[in-house]
Design a protein around this motif. Structure first.
Motif, PDB file in Angstrom:
ATOM      1  N   ASP A 370       0.828  -1.205   0.000  1.00  0.00           N
ATOM      2  CA  ASP A 370       0.000   0.000   0.000  1.00  0.00           C
ATOM      3  C   ASP A 370       0.861   1.254   0.000  1.00  0.00           C
ATOM      4  O   ASP A 370       0.540   2.248  -0.673  1.00  0.00           O
ATOM      5  N   ASP A 371       1.971   1.238   0.750  1.00  0.00           N
ATOM      6  CA  ASP A 371       2.889   2.381   0.746  1.00  0.00           C
ATOM      7  C   ASP A 371       3.428   2.628  -0.661  1.00  0.00           C
ATOM      8  O   ASP A 371       3.500   3.779  -1.127  1.00  0.00           O
ATOM      9  N   THR A 372       3.842   1.558  -1.332  1.00  0.00           N
ATOM     10  CA  THR A 372       4.409   1.682  -2.674  1.00  0.00           C
ATOM     11  C   THR A 372       3.386   2.257  -3.653  1.00  0.00           C
ATOM     12  O   THR A 372       3.705   3.119  -4.482  1.00  0.00           O
ATOM     13  N   LEU A 373       2.157   1.788  -3.542  1.00  0.00           N
ATOM     14  CA  LEU A 373       1.074   2.290  -4.383  1.00  0.00           C
ATOM     15  C   LEU A 373       0.835   3.775  -4.140  1.00  0.00           C
ATOM     16  O   LEU A 373       0.801   4.584  -5.083  1.00  0.00           O
ATOM     17  N   ARG A 388      -3.187   9.379 -14.424  1.00  0.00           N
ATOM     18  CA  ARG A 388      -4.161   8.573 -15.157  1.00  0.00           C
ATOM     19  C   ARG A 388      -4.423   7.300 -14.358  1.00  0.00           C
ATOM     20  O   ARG A 388      -3.499   6.561 -14.014  1.00  0.00           O
ATOM     21  N   PHE A 389      -5.695   7.042 -14.092  1.00  0.00           N
ATOM     22  CA  PHE A 389      -6.048   5.900 -13.259  1.00  0.00           C
ATOM     23  C   PHE A 389      -5.591   4.578 -13.874  1.00  0.00           C
ATOM     24  O   PHE A 389      -5.153   3.671 -13.162  1.00  0.00           O
ATOM     25  N   SER A 394      -2.888  -0.658 -13.964  1.00  0.00           N
ATOM     26  CA  SER A 394      -2.133  -1.714 -14.637  1.00  0.00           C
ATOM     27  C   SER A 394      -0.854  -2.048 -13.902  1.00  0.00           C
ATOM     28  O   SER A 394      -0.424  -3.202 -13.865  1.00  0.00           O
ATOM     29  N   ALA A 395      -0.226  -1.044 -13.278  1.00  0.00           N
ATOM     30  CA  ALA A 395       1.032  -1.282 -12.559  1.00  0.00           C
ATOM     31  C   ALA A 395       0.822  -2.008 -11.245  1.00  0.00           C
ATOM     32  O   ALA A 395       1.687  -2.757 -10.788  1.00  0.00           O
ATOM     33  N   HIS A 396      -0.350  -1.806 -10.617  1.00  0.00           N
ATOM     34  CA  HIS A 396      -0.560  -2.357  -9.277  1.00  0.00           C
ATOM     35  C   HIS A 396      -1.727  -3.335  -9.195  1.00  0.00           C
ATOM     36  O   HIS A 396      -2.018  -3.841  -8.107  1.00  0.00           O
TER      37      HIS A 396
END
Length: 460
Positions: A370-373, A388-389, A394-396
């Motif tokens: 969650d921190d990384t996100l 951009r959502f 896509s990354a997370h």
């Protein structure tokens, strides 16, 4: 209407002015814990990306005299002999840190801060850079971003020539204000000619970028007095200008108790000074990068801003991609892999650790998923002013609107006020919101309610 007018909305700035993080990291240093130690750091270093570039930060805490506004970790002393044992320990720490990383990894970014790095003698600075090259792979000048903070009261033209010969190619000069009354009130007497000598020497010796730091909100400042300082800076034409708002927190920083509270400009005057900063720097052709940074259009910071490749680290805005950052010296903070780690703040504690043959890491934090996100969300807003959502999704592997439904609801009033544009698939910071981007980003900080906001500076 001046080009700067859309940036400056006094009604919004007054309404949203609050205490909040500067987000040189996320989580911020407030979340670091002393349960994190050198063993955790070594583990992170062992798992770090061997293909990532390295960045080195050296903290040199000594100052000949103390500036009353300063909140940095510093040691005020006129005894230059204190530098020798500290230098010896930094060299030992360099060896300890280098043993954790592949020697082939290039160091593309290096920074000396403080304190006053040029408190070291010419021979000592040469010795420290030589030791750094012995242990790490410093890249050639054309690939390097090697910077140093310089107090013009502590540097001659010969010092600047030496720094360039050692490999530094970017320099930051502390000025704060040229007004003599303000300088006396903060115990920093520094005539314009002194600054100009150092700036000219930097240009003569081929520094790629020269930056000047100013502070607004200091005692006895007015719109008129600070305008004169801005005019002088425009004449000197540094490549970059940072104009920080003074954070008066005498309960945290004992030296600030030397400042007469009654001499500080009122909130209304602070806003008026800030308005003058925005208009004067824009009139002079500087690009507003964000928060408190300006750069000439040809400077690499401005180019990175236009290209959307701007980064943010513990030194502020940067042009380099995400590096592993190694901190050297008392209180230095590093970021390696998924951890932040900070050395002992007190010189005695730092000394004891290094003398025992250990890393001096005293606290830190390992980032959760969650921190990384949230770090990515915050840094995209802080550096690019847009998000951009789909990129985050896509990354997370998340549904952004669902995962951040509460945060998006809290952003709605900011959209109504014209700080941001909030659509079904993106957030875009509008011109009126760029000065308040910390407020926008803080909506995604899940720790903020758990921290005393008084530990952070004001957003304006």
């Amino acid at each position: 209407m001046t080009p700067a007018a859309p940036l400056f909305r006094p009604d919004l700035l007054a309404r949203y002015d609050a205490h909040g993080p500067r987000y040189t990291s996320y989580p911020t240093a407030v979340q670091f814990t002393d349960s994190f130690d050198a063993a955790h750091y070594r583990e992170a270093a062992g798992k770090s990306n061997a293909n990532a570039d390295l960045s080195l930060y050296f903290h040199i805490p000594f100052c000949d005299t103390v500036c009353f506004y300063c909140g940095c970790n510093k040691v005020a002393t006129k005894n230059r002999a204190h530098a020798r044992p500290y230098l010896d320990r930094m060299k030992r720490e360099l060896a300890l840190q280098a043993a954790l990383f592949d020697r082939s990894r290039p160091v593309t970014q290096l920074h000396w801060g403080g304190g006053t790095p040029t408190f070291l003698s010419h021979d000592e600075m040469t010795e420290l850079m030589s030791a750094t090259r012995e242990h790490f792979n410093l890249v050639p000048d054309e690939r390097a971003e090697y910077s140093i903070e310089v107090d013009p009261r502590e540097a001659s033209a010969e010092t600047i020539a030496l720094l360039r010969a050692l490999g530094f190619n970017r320099i930051s000069l502390g000025v704060q204000d040229f007004d003599e009354r303000v300088q006396r009130a903060v115990n920093r007497i520094q005539p314009r000619e002194m600054t100009e000598t150092v700036l000219d020497a930097a240009r003569d010796n081929g520094f790629k970028s020269v930056s000047v730091d100013l502070i607004y909100g200091l005692p006895h400042q007015s719109v008129e007095s600070f305008s004169r300082t801005l005019d002088a800076i425009v004449e000197l034409k540094p490549d970059r200008v940072s104009v920080f708002g003074y954070a008066h927190m005498p309960s945290l920083f004992k030296m600030q108790r030397q400042i007469d509270d009654s001499a500080l400009p009122s909130p209304a005057v602070r806003l008026a000074i800030l308005e003058r900063v925005i208009s004067r720097m824009s009139e002079a052709g500087y690009v507003y990068i964000g928060m408190d940074h300006f750069a000439l259009p040809g400077d690499e910071l401005a180019r990175a801003f236009e290209a959307g490749t701007l980064q943010r680290n513990f030194q502020g805005y940067s042009t380099h991609a995400d590096c592993d950052l190694i901190g050297i010296g008392a209180s230095s903070i590093g970021k390696v892999g998924d951890v932040y780690a900070q050395n002992a703040r007190e010189l005695a504690d730092y000394t004891a650790a290094i003398d025992a043959g250990n890393l001096a890491i005293a606290r830190g934090v390992r980032l959760s998923a969650d921190d990384t996100l949230r770090r990515e969300v915050i840094m995209r807003l802080m550096c690019g002013g847009a998000l951009r959502f789909d990129d985050i999704a896509s990354a997370h592997g998340i549904d952004f609107p669902a995962a951040f439904a509460n945060e998006l609801a809290r952003l709605a009033p900011m959209a109504d006020d014209g700080l941001i544009e909030l659509s079904r698939d993106a957030i875009r910071v509008l011109p009126a919101g760029r000065m308040l981007v910390r407020n926008v980003a803080s909506v995604f900080d899940r720790y903020l309610g758990q921290s005393s906001l008084r530990r952070f500076s004001r957003t304006i």
